[in-house]
Enzyme design. Structure first.
Site, PDB file in Angstrom:
ATOM      1  N   SER A  57       0.836  -0.952   0.231  1.00 24.74           N
ATOM      2  CA  SER A  57      -0.414  -0.287  -0.140  1.00 24.74           C
ATOM      3  C   SER A  57       1.206   1.337  -0.179  1.00 24.74           C
ATOM      4  O   SER A  57       1.874   0.842   0.132  1.00 24.74           O
ATOM      5  CB  SER A  57      -0.651  -0.077   0.967  1.00 24.74           C
ATOM      6  OG  SER A  57      -0.265   0.337   2.682  1.00 24.74           O
ATOM      7  N   ASP A  94      -1.166  -1.089  -4.219  1.00 24.15           N
ATOM      8  CA  ASP A  94      -2.662  -1.683  -3.647  1.00 24.15           C
ATOM      9  C   ASP A  94      -3.060  -0.596  -3.544  1.00 24.15           C
ATOM     10  O   ASP A  94      -2.081   0.409  -2.724  1.00 24.15           O
ATOM     11  CB  ASP A  94      -2.503  -2.697  -1.728  1.00 24.15           C
ATOM     12  CG  ASP A  94      -3.780  -3.109  -1.481  1.00 24.15           C
ATOM     13  OD1 ASP A  94      -4.942  -3.120  -2.397  1.00 24.15           O
ATOM     14  OD2 ASP A  94      -3.917  -3.092  -0.140  1.00 24.15           O
ATOM     15  N   HIS A 190     -12.389  -2.842   4.790  1.00 24.95           N
ATOM     16  CA  HIS A 190     -11.704  -3.016   5.094  1.00 24.95           C
ATOM     17  C   HIS A 190     -11.727  -3.095   6.797  1.00 24.95           C
ATOM     18  O   HIS A 190     -12.237  -2.753   7.601  1.00 24.95           O
ATOM     19  CB  HIS A 190     -10.345  -2.019   4.594  1.00 24.95           C
ATOM     20  CG  HIS A 190      -9.776  -2.223   3.028  1.00 24.95           C
ATOM     21  ND1 HIS A 190     -10.782  -0.962   1.870  1.00 24.95           N
ATOM     22  CD2 HIS A 190      -9.484  -2.623   3.008  1.00 24.95           C
ATOM     23  CE1 HIS A 190     -10.665  -1.458   1.376  1.00 24.95           C
ATOM     24  NE2 HIS A 190      -9.436  -2.425   1.255  1.00 24.95           N
ATOM     25  N   GLY A 191     -10.029  -3.965   6.699  1.00 28.01           N
ATOM     26  CA  GLY A 191     -10.119  -3.321   8.412  1.00 28.01           C
ATOM     27  C   GLY A 191     -10.712  -4.788   9.697  1.00 28.01           C
ATOM     28  O   GLY A 191     -11.189  -5.571   8.950  1.00 28.01           O
ATOM     29  N   HIS A 233     -11.879  -6.879  -2.261  1.00 31.87           N
ATOM     30  CA  HIS A 233     -10.718  -6.361  -1.088  1.00 31.87           C
ATOM     31  C   HIS A 233     -11.200  -6.862   0.123  1.00 31.87           C
ATOM     32  O   HIS A 233     -13.102  -7.153   0.481  1.00 31.87           O
ATOM     33  CB  HIS A 233     -10.808  -5.050  -1.524  1.00 31.87           C
ATOM     34  CG  HIS A 233      -9.953  -4.672  -2.367  1.00 31.87           C
ATOM     35  ND1 HIS A 233      -8.334  -3.851  -2.009  1.00 31.87           N
ATOM     36  CD2 HIS A 233     -10.116  -5.383  -3.576  1.00 31.87           C
ATOM     37  CE1 HIS A 233      -8.083  -3.844  -3.167  1.00 31.87           C
ATOM     38  NE2 HIS A 233      -9.231  -3.965  -4.021  1.00 31.87           N
ATOM     39  N   SER A 236     -10.679  -9.534   5.049  1.00 35.75           N
ATOM     40  CA  SER A 236      -9.947 -11.508   5.766  1.00 35.75           C
ATOM     41  C   SER A 236     -11.085 -11.324   7.177  1.00 35.75           C
ATOM     42  O   SER A 236     -12.264 -10.715   7.051  1.00 35.75           O
ATOM     43  CB  SER A 236      -9.543  -9.776   7.225  1.00 35.75           C
ATOM     44  OG  SER A 236      -7.552  -9.953   6.782  1.00 35.75           O
ATOM     45  N   ASN A 276      -7.980 -10.383  -1.360  1.00 32.83           N
ATOM     46  CA  ASN A 276      -7.006  -9.640  -0.887  1.00 32.83           C
ATOM     47  C   ASN A 276      -7.521  -9.886   1.133  1.00 32.83           C
ATOM     48  O   ASN A 276      -7.882  -9.648   1.236  1.00 32.83           O
ATOM     49  CB  ASN A 276      -7.711  -7.907  -1.023  1.00 32.83           C
ATOM     50  CG  ASN A 276      -6.746  -7.404  -2.207  1.00 32.83           C
ATOM     51  OD1 ASN A 276      -6.929  -8.125  -2.757  1.00 32.83           O
ATOM     52  ND2 ASN A 276      -6.641  -5.768  -2.052  1.00 32.83           N
TER      53      ASN A 276
END
Ligand code: G3H
Ligand code: 13P
Ligand code: ZN
Length: 331
Positions: A57, A94, A190-191, A233, A236, A276
């Protein structure tokens, strides 16, 4: 001085995406900022014989220094070869947020870049993506673009709410920009805090289960762009084991919820060919570092806590490649 990615032993994403789409699996894209992360990613993918995208990133570029990162990536390719592994490795930018950063990465040896204009008005996103594609394609570098906005934090861009990708826009966007793959928004973010507890239900083990991804939107996008590489994206899973380990060893992570592995498995079988993952690696490493330091308060040799953290990350990666993305054995 410019560097060509082929001289660093890297490949662009074209061939591996084609194989992933037809083979019904996804290529892992793992973020790295330091040596231990990079070692774990490369050796985890080498040992599970998986193609891999190592991604950087703009935050990582600032943290680790862009020159050093490039040489680390080149060294990682050589390290894998020396160890007898010959997996395809892509070095990817990224969330590039300008033409200039994409150009700078291409010139310094990246084989793939993302231009993320998802926060811009549609026409402006097209204009800059097109400019990046023109520069990249002259050098056979592949370009990922994004349509739709993910909730959460994307480097400097903080979005409160997600805006799902509009399937009716994708043909126009892809044909006007000439991008090689498209990141879409179907409910990932994200996160480590992807969903609020009140958005989730509890399963029989007391684990918070978030609302499902919008597979209907993904199916519609696939219908519009048959066989075109799609990127997810914010993928996780935020493994409860690591969240608990962090909290049991002095951390404070409240209500961290991610994307269930089962949903990623389903996505990987579709045109989604790049997934991702950054936060899961951060959580795994932090969990082990906290545990080691709590158990051995007199320890001050970084190798004694970074080493086990690196080993845990490698195992996590092997497991993801084998059990979730299906990329193991495809190297
Ligand atoms: O999508 C963002 C990645 O997780 C990179 O995060 O900007 O904190 O390096 P970063
Ligand atoms: P996670 O925060 O879910 O790991 O997503 C990472 C990502 O999308 C990097 O671009
Ligand atoms: Zn992202």
């Amino acid at each position: 001085m410019t560097t060509n990615y082929k001289d660093l032993g890297l490949v662009n994403s074209r061939e591996i995406f084609k194989k992933a789409v037809t083979g019904g699996y996804a290529i892992p894209a793992y973020n790295f900022n330091n040596m231990e992360q990079l070692q774990a990613i490369i050796m985890g993918c080498a040992e599970s014989n998986s193609p891999v995208i190592i991604q950087v990133s703009s935050g990582a570029r600032k943290y680790a220094n862009q020159i050093l990162l490039k040489h680390m990536a080149a060294g990682a390719v050589e390290m894998a070869k020396e160890a007898g592994f010959n997996i395809p490795i892509v070095l990817h930018l990224d969330h590039g947020d300008s033409f200039e950063i994409c150009k700078s990465c291409i010139d310094s040896g990246f084989s793939s870049v993302m231009y993320d204009g998802s926060h811009l008005p549609y026409d402006e996103n097209i204009e800059v993506t097109k400019q990046v594609v023109a520069y990249a394609h002259q050098r056979n570098v592949t370009v990922e673009a994004e349509l739709g906005v993910l909730a959460g934090i994307e480097d400097h861009v903080v979005a409160e709410k997600s805006t799902y990708t509009k399937p009716e826009e994708v043909i126009d966007f892809v044909s006007k920009t000439g991008c090689d793959s498209l990141a879409i928004s179907i409910g990932t973010s994200h996160g480590a805090f992807k969903f609020k507890p009140e958005q989730c239900t509890k399963n029989t083990d007391g684990v918070l289960v978030p609302p499902p991804l919008r597979f209907d939107i993904l199916a519609e996008i696939e219908k519009q762009l048959p066989g075109f590489p799609i990127v997810l994206h914010g993928s996780s899973s935020v493994v409860p084991k690591y969240v608990n380990m962090i909290n049991e060893n002095g951390g404070e992570l409240k209500a961290a919820v991610g994307i269930p592995a089962e949903q990623l498995r389903q996505a990987a079988k579709s045109a989604v060919c790049k997934i991702n993952i950054d936060s899961d690696g951060r959580l795994a490493m932090t969990a082990i570092i906290r545990k080691v330091l709590k158990e051995k308060p007199a320890e001050f040799d970084p190798r004694k806590y970074l080493g086990p953290a690196r080993e845990e990350l490698k195992e996590l990666i092997i497991n993801k490649n084998k059990e979730v993305l299906g990329s193991a054995g495809k190297g």
